[in-house]
Design a protein around this motif. Structure first.
Motif, PDB file in Angstrom:
ATOM      1  N   THR A 253       0.810  -1.213   0.000  1.00 36.92           N
ATOM      2  CA  THR A 253       0.000   0.000   0.000  1.00 36.92           C
ATOM      3  C   THR A 253       0.852   1.274   0.000  1.00 36.92           C
ATOM      4  O   THR A 253       0.554   2.225  -0.719  1.00 36.92           O
ATOM      5  CB  THR A 253      -0.941   0.005   1.211  1.00 36.92           C
ATOM      6  N   ALA A 254       1.892   1.305   0.811  1.00 39.21           N
ATOM      7  CA  ALA A 254       2.754   2.490   0.830  1.00 39.21           C
ATOM      8  C   ALA A 254       3.508   2.626  -0.482  1.00 39.21           C
ATOM      9  O   ALA A 254       3.731   3.739  -0.973  1.00 39.21           O
ATOM     10  CB  ALA A 254       3.727   2.419   2.004  1.00 39.21           C
ATOM     11  N   GLY A 255       3.893   1.491  -1.064  1.00 34.95           N
ATOM     12  CA  GLY A 255       4.566   1.523  -2.354  1.00 34.95           C
ATOM     13  C   GLY A 255       3.679   2.104  -3.440  1.00 34.95           C
ATOM     14  O   GLY A 255       4.159   2.766  -4.374  1.00 34.95           O
ATOM     15  N   ALA A 256       2.371   1.883  -3.329  1.00 33.08           N
ATOM     16  CA  ALA A 256       1.436   2.464  -4.294  1.00 33.08           C
ATOM     17  C   ALA A 256       1.473   3.987  -4.221  1.00 33.08           C
ATOM     18  O   ALA A 256       1.445   4.688  -5.241  1.00 33.08           O
ATOM     19  CB  ALA A 256       0.021   1.953  -4.018  1.00 33.08           C
ATOM     20  N   ALA A 257       1.552   4.529  -3.000  1.00 29.41           N
ATOM     21  CA  ALA A 257       1.643   5.981  -2.841  1.00 29.41           C
ATOM     22  C   ALA A 257       2.943   6.517  -3.443  1.00 29.41           C
ATOM     23  O   ALA A 257       2.954   7.560  -4.104  1.00 29.41           O
ATOM     24  CB  ALA A 257       1.541   6.342  -1.361  1.00 29.41           C
ATOM     25  N   ARG A 258       4.028   5.808  -3.201  1.00 27.54           N
ATOM     26  CA  ARG A 258       5.317   6.232  -3.775  1.00 27.54           C
ATOM     27  C   ARG A 258       5.248   6.242  -5.301  1.00 27.54           C
ATOM     28  O   ARG A 258       5.760   7.173  -5.955  1.00 27.54           O
ATOM     29  CB  ARG A 258       6.429   5.291  -3.305  1.00 27.54           C
TER      30      ARG A 258
ATOM     31  N   ALA B  93      -4.303   7.517  -8.797  1.00 31.17           N
ATOM     32  CA  ALA B  93      -4.428   7.678  -7.347  1.00 31.17           C
ATOM     33  C   ALA B  93      -4.115   6.340  -6.687  1.00 31.17           C
ATOM     34  O   ALA B  93      -3.922   5.319  -7.363  1.00 31.17           O
ATOM     35  CB  ALA B  93      -5.832   8.154  -6.980  1.00 31.17           C
ATOM     36  N   ALA B  94      -4.075   6.338  -5.368  1.00 29.75           N
ATOM     37  CA  ALA B  94      -3.761   5.108  -4.634  1.00 29.75           C
ATOM     38  C   ALA B  94      -4.572   5.029  -3.358  1.00 29.75           C
ATOM     39  O   ALA B  94      -4.935   6.053  -2.766  1.00 29.75           O
ATOM     40  CB  ALA B  94      -2.267   5.046  -4.307  1.00 29.75           C
ATOM     41  N   PHE B  95      -4.865   3.800  -2.929  1.00 28.01           N
ATOM     42  CA  PHE B  95      -5.385   3.548  -1.595  1.00 28.01           C
ATOM     43  C   PHE B  95      -4.168   3.264  -0.718  1.00 28.01           C
ATOM     44  O   PHE B  95      -3.443   2.298  -0.955  1.00 28.01           O
ATOM     45  CB  PHE B  95      -6.329   2.345  -1.582  1.00 28.01           C
ATOM     46  N   ALA B  96      -3.946   4.131   0.277  1.00 26.20           N
ATOM     47  CA  ALA B  96      -2.742   4.012   1.083  1.00 26.20           C
ATOM     48  C   ALA B  96      -3.048   4.301   2.544  1.00 26.20           C
ATOM     49  O   ALA B  96      -4.034   4.975   2.862  1.00 26.20           O
ATOM     50  CB  ALA B  96      -1.674   4.975   0.562  1.00 26.20           C
ATOM     51  N   PRO B  97      -2.194   3.814   3.474  1.00 27.66           N
ATOM     52  CA  PRO B  97      -2.384   4.123   4.890  1.00 27.66           C
ATOM     53  C   PRO B  97      -2.270   5.618   5.148  1.00 27.66           C
ATOM     54  O   PRO B  97      -1.629   6.346   4.375  1.00 27.66           O
ATOM     55  CB  PRO B  97      -1.231   3.358   5.567  1.00 27.66           C
ATOM     56  N   PRO B  98      -2.855   6.110   6.231  1.00 22.10           N
ATOM     57  CA  PRO B  98      -2.861   7.553   6.503  1.00 22.10           C
ATOM     58  C   PRO B  98      -1.475   8.197   6.528  1.00 22.10           C
ATOM     59  O   PRO B  98      -1.332   9.367   6.179  1.00 22.10           O
ATOM     60  CB  PRO B  98      -3.544   7.640   7.878  1.00 22.10           C
ATOM     61  N   ALA B  99      -0.450   7.450   6.945  1.00 22.44           N
ATOM     62  CA  ALA B  99       0.888   8.034   7.044  1.00 22.44           C
ATOM     63  C   ALA B  99       1.537   8.261   5.689  1.00 22.44           C
ATOM     64  O   ALA B  99       2.490   9.043   5.569  1.00 22.44           O
ATOM     65  CB  ALA B  99       1.788   7.135   7.889  1.00 22.44           C
ATOM     66  N   ALA B 100       1.049   7.601   4.656  1.00 25.73           N
ATOM     67  CA  ALA B 100       1.746   7.611   3.367  1.00 25.73           C
ATOM     68  C   ALA B 100       1.662   8.949   2.646  1.00 25.73           C
ATOM     69  O   ALA B 100       2.610   9.357   1.965  1.00 25.73           O
ATOM     70  CB  ALA B 100       1.189   6.509   2.466  1.00 25.73           C
ATOM     71  N   ALA B 101       0.550   9.669   2.774  1.00 32.87           N
ATOM     72  CA  ALA B 101       0.391  10.926   2.033  1.00 32.87           C
ATOM     73  C   ALA B 101       1.479  11.925   2.398  1.00 32.87           C
ATOM     74  O   ALA B 101       2.145  12.499   1.527  1.00 32.87           O
ATOM     75  CB  ALA B 101      -0.991  11.519   2.289  1.00 32.87           C
ATOM     76  N   GLY B 102       1.679  12.134   3.688  1.00 31.14           N
ATOM     77  CA  GLY B 102       2.710  13.068   4.121  1.00 31.14           C
ATOM     78  C   GLY B 102       4.102  12.597   3.782  1.00 31.14           C
ATOM     79  O   GLY B 102       4.983  13.405   3.453  1.00 31.14           O
TER      80      GLY B 102
END
Length: 283
Positions: free
Chosen positions: A128-133, A144-153
Motif C-alpha cells: 500500500t505504501a509503495g502504491a503511494a510512492r 491515485a492510490a489507496f494508502a495508509p494515513p501516514a503515506a500521504a505526508g
C-alpha cells in the motif's frame, strides 16, 4: 545493538505502523515479500519477523500460513490493527480527475465500494505504501492510490478522501516470530493462544476425531486452515489457533488426544492473547 524487525512493504505501510507500536525502540528492515521477511530472520539479518495473517474483511492473507509453518520460526506475540485507507493523489488533483487507482490486492478488495462508485480501473502493487510512492513518481493526475494515513505526508501527496475502506471495523491480525522464541511460563490471569500444525493419520474420520479432542476437553478453536502437502490431493496439514496454554490441564489432555489421531503435531508458538480479543467479545 537494537532489535531489527523485518516486515513486508515500504515505509508508511500498515506493517510499519504495527512495528512501531509493538517494538518502538527497534530498527526496521522493509522487505519485498513475506518469504523475504522470514528469510531475513532465518539468516540473522533481522531478529523479528512481523507478518499479517488475516483481515476481518478480506479473510486470510494468501499462502502466509504455509510460509509460517515451513519457516522454522516460532510465534511469540500477536497484534491487531484497525485498517484505514485514504485515497491519495498528486497535489492539486481532484477526485473527478482520477481514472486509475492502485494498491495492494487486499487493499483493493477492501475498498470496492468507492472504486465501483467512480468506475475506476485498478492496478495491483506490492504494498500500500509503495502504491503511494508510485503515484508521486508517476506525476499523473489521473492516477491515485489507496494508502495508509501516514503515506500521504511521507510521499508529498494530497488526501482526496479519508477512510475509504468498505467496512470501518476493518482489522488485520499480525504475528511476530523469531528464532527459538521460548514458550512463556503460564501465568494465572493471562489468556493465551497456542498455534499448532497437525497432520492427520490416513484413517476414516481422522479429522473429525482429531478435532473432537478439542471439543471433548472444552478447548475453543479460534482458527483452522488446511492446505495440501507436496502438490498431493490426499495429504493435508491443518493450522489451528486454540485458546489456552499447553500447561493448562484441559489443553494438555486435548493435545494428547490430538496426537493419537495425528501423524504429526507441531507447536508453532504460544503467546499472550491480545486485549483486542476481549474487546470483540464485549462489542
Amino acid at each position: 545493538m537494537s532489535t531489527v524487525v523485518a516486515y513486508q512493504g515500504e515505509p508508511g505501510c500498515n506493517s510499519a505502523a504495527v512495528s512501531a507500536a509493538m517494538f518502538p525502540t527497534s530498527r526496521t528492515l522493509p522487505c519485498s515479500t513475506f518469504a523475504d521477511v522470514l528469510f531475513a530472520v532465518s539468516e540473522g539479518k533481522a531478529d523479528i519477523a512481523l507478518i499479517p495473517v488475516e483481515n476481518s474483511s478480506a479473510g486470510r492473507v494468501a499462502d502466509v500460513h504455509q510460509l509460517l509453518a515451513s519457516s522454522g520460526l516460532r510465534m511469540f506475540a500477536e497484534s491487531f490493527l484497525p485498517i484505514r485507507f485514504d485515497l491519495v493523489a498528486l497535489p492539486g488533483t481532484t477526485i473527478e480527475e482520477v481514472r486509475t487507482v492502485r494498491s495492494h490486492v487486499h487493499a483493493l478488495g477492501q475498498c470496492r465500494k468507492i472504486t465501483q462508485e467512480h468506475g475506476w480501473r485498478t492496478l495491483v502493487t506490492e504494498d500500500t505504501a509503495g502504491a503511494a510512492r508510485e503515484i508521486a513518481e508517476l506525476g499523473d493526475p489521473h492516477e491515485a492510490a489507496f494508502a495508509p494515513p501516514a503515506a500521504a505526508g511521507l510521499y508529498g501527496l494530497d488526501v482526496l478522501a479519508e477512510a475509504v475502506e468498505d467496512e470501518h471495523h476493518n482489522t488485520t491480525r499480525f504475528l511476530a516470530l523469531s528464532q527459538g522464541a521460548p514458550r512463556p511460563e503460564r501465568a494465572e490471569g493471562t489468556a493465551y493462544i497456542t498455534s499448532l500444525l497437525f497432520r492427520t493419520r490416513n484413517i476414516p474420520a481422522s479429522l473429525y476425531k482429531a478435532l473432537g479432542a478439542f471439543a471433548s476437553n472444552g478447548v475453543n478453536l479460534t482458527k483452522i486452515e488446511s492446505y495440501q502437502l507436496g502438490g498431493s490431493f490426499f495429504a493435508s496439514q491443518f493450522y489451528v489457533d486454540i485458546e489456552g496454554h499447553p500447561e493448562e490441564p484441559s489443553v494438555a489432555l486435548a493435545l494428547e488426544e490430538l496426537s493419537f489421531f495425528s501423524a504429526e503435531v507441531r507447536e508453532l508458538g504460544v503467546y499472550a492473547a491480545h486485549p483486542y480479543r476481549a474487546q470483540l467479545l464485549t462489542d
